[in-house]
Design a protein around this motif. Structure first.
Motif, PDB file in Angstrom:
ATOM      1  N   CYS A 138       4.964   3.094 -10.333  1.00  0.00           N
ATOM      2  CA  CYS A 138       6.304   3.671 -10.382  1.00  0.00           C
ATOM      3  C   CYS A 138       6.541   4.499 -11.645  1.00  0.00           C
ATOM      4  CB  CYS A 138       7.358   2.569 -10.323  1.00  0.00           C
ATOM      5  SG  CYS A 138       7.371   1.632  -8.778  1.00  0.00           S
ATOM      6  N   SER A 161      10.054   6.354  -5.586  1.00  0.00           N
ATOM      7  CA  SER A 161       9.597   4.982  -5.782  1.00  0.00           C
ATOM      8  C   SER A 161      10.449   3.995  -4.987  1.00  0.00           C
ATOM      9  CB  SER A 161       9.628   4.626  -7.273  1.00  0.00           C
ATOM     10  OG  SER A 161       8.729   5.431  -8.005  1.00  0.00           O
ATOM     11  N   LEU A 167       4.030  -2.851 -10.797  1.00  0.00           N
ATOM     12  CA  LEU A 167       4.877  -1.686 -10.566  1.00  0.00           C
ATOM     13  C   LEU A 167       4.448  -0.484 -11.413  1.00  0.00           C
ATOM     14  CD1 LEU A 167       8.365  -3.451 -10.471  1.00  0.00           C
ATOM     15  CD2 LEU A 167       7.081  -2.548  -8.519  1.00  0.00           C
TER      16      LEU A 167
END
Length: 213
Positions: free
Chosen positions: A42, A50, A39
Motif C-alpha cells: 500500500c 489500495s 500492507l
C-alpha cells in the motif's frame, strides 16, 4: 538539474503510520485486518486504489468513507509515525550544494506532505512540495509530474525522478523524465526496471554518482 523526490519509501519510511491508519479505517467499517497482515504494497499507490483492493469493491461511496476515516487518524497521529531513511539529509545537502534544484513529488496530499517535510526539518532542501489534492486531483503520478513541470516551468530534459515504486517510474516516463529507482524503499529492482527505471541505486550516497553517468 531538477531533482524530483518521491516521499514515502524514498525520503521517509511511513509504514507504521500508514498501516495503522488503514487498519483503523477497515476496523471502523467492520473489515478488520489481522495484525500480521503485510500492507507494504500500500506504500506508493494512490490510497483510493489500495482501499478498492482491500475492500474488494468499486463502490465509490465506500472507498471515500474509508479514505475519510483513514485521514482522521493519519492527519493527527499517523503522519508522524514515520522516520527519515538513514543518510537522506546528508545526501540532500550534497545535491543542493552541487547546484541541483530539489522538489518533492508525491501522490500524498500536499497538506500532509508539507507537514511531514517540515516536521523532519527537510524543508530547507526543497524549493517546493508538490502533492495531490484531497479530492484526488493529481494522485496519479503522471498527472502530478505534468502539473509540476508546468507550474515550475522546468523542462523534462533537465529533470530526474527519484522514487521507489513503479508509479514513480511510469509517471516519469510518460512525461519524458529520466528515472532513478531507489532500493531502500518498497519496490524491488525487478518492479522498478520493468516500469522504466534507467538506473537503480542501493544507498542515498550513490545519488550524485547516478546523475553523473
Amino acid at each position: 538539474m531538477n531533482l524530483l523526490f518521491d516521499l514515502d519509501g524514498t525520503l521517509t519510511n511511513p509504514y507504521q503510520g500508514i498501516a495503522k491508519s488503514i487498519c483503523h479505517a477497515l476496523k471502523t467499517l467492520g473489515r478488520p485486518v489481522h495484525h500480521q497482515t503485510d500492507l507494504r504494497w500500500c506504500i506508493g499507490p494512490p490510497l483510493k486504489n489500495s482501499f478498492a483492493k482491500l475492500l474488494k469493491t468499486d463502490d465509490e461511496n465506500l472507498i471515500q468513507a474509508a479514505i475519510s476515516i483513514y485521514r482522521e487518524r493519519f492527519g493527527t497521529v499517523g503522519l508522524f509515525e514515520n522516520e527519515i531513511y538513514k543518510d537522506i539529509p546528508e545526501a540532500l545537502v550534497t545535491l543542493r550544494d552541487a547546484g541541483h534544484i530539489l522538489y518533492v513529488a508525491t501522490s500524498k496530499p500536499t497538506i500532509f506532505a508539507e507537514r511531514i517535510i517540515e516536521h523532519f526539518g527537510l524543508g530547507q532542501y526543497f524549493r517546493a512540495v508538490h502533492g495531490s489534492e484531497l479530492n484526488g486531483t493529481n494522485s496519479d503520478k503522471a498527472d502530478l509530474l505534468a502539473h509540476l513541470l508546468q507550474s515550475e516551468g522546468i523542462a523534462p530534459a533537465e529533470t530526474i525522478m527519484i522514487g521507489d515504486r513503479r508509479h514513480d517510474m511510469i509517471g516519469a516516463k510518460s512525461n519524458g523524465i529520466f528515472r532513478i529507482g531507489v532500493l531502500w524503499g518498497y519496490g524491488t529492482r525487478d518492479e522498478l526496471e520493468a516500469s522504466g527505471a534507467q538506473a537503480c541505486i542501493r544507498h542515498p550516497e550513490a545519488l550524485q554518482t547516478a546523475f553523473d553517468k
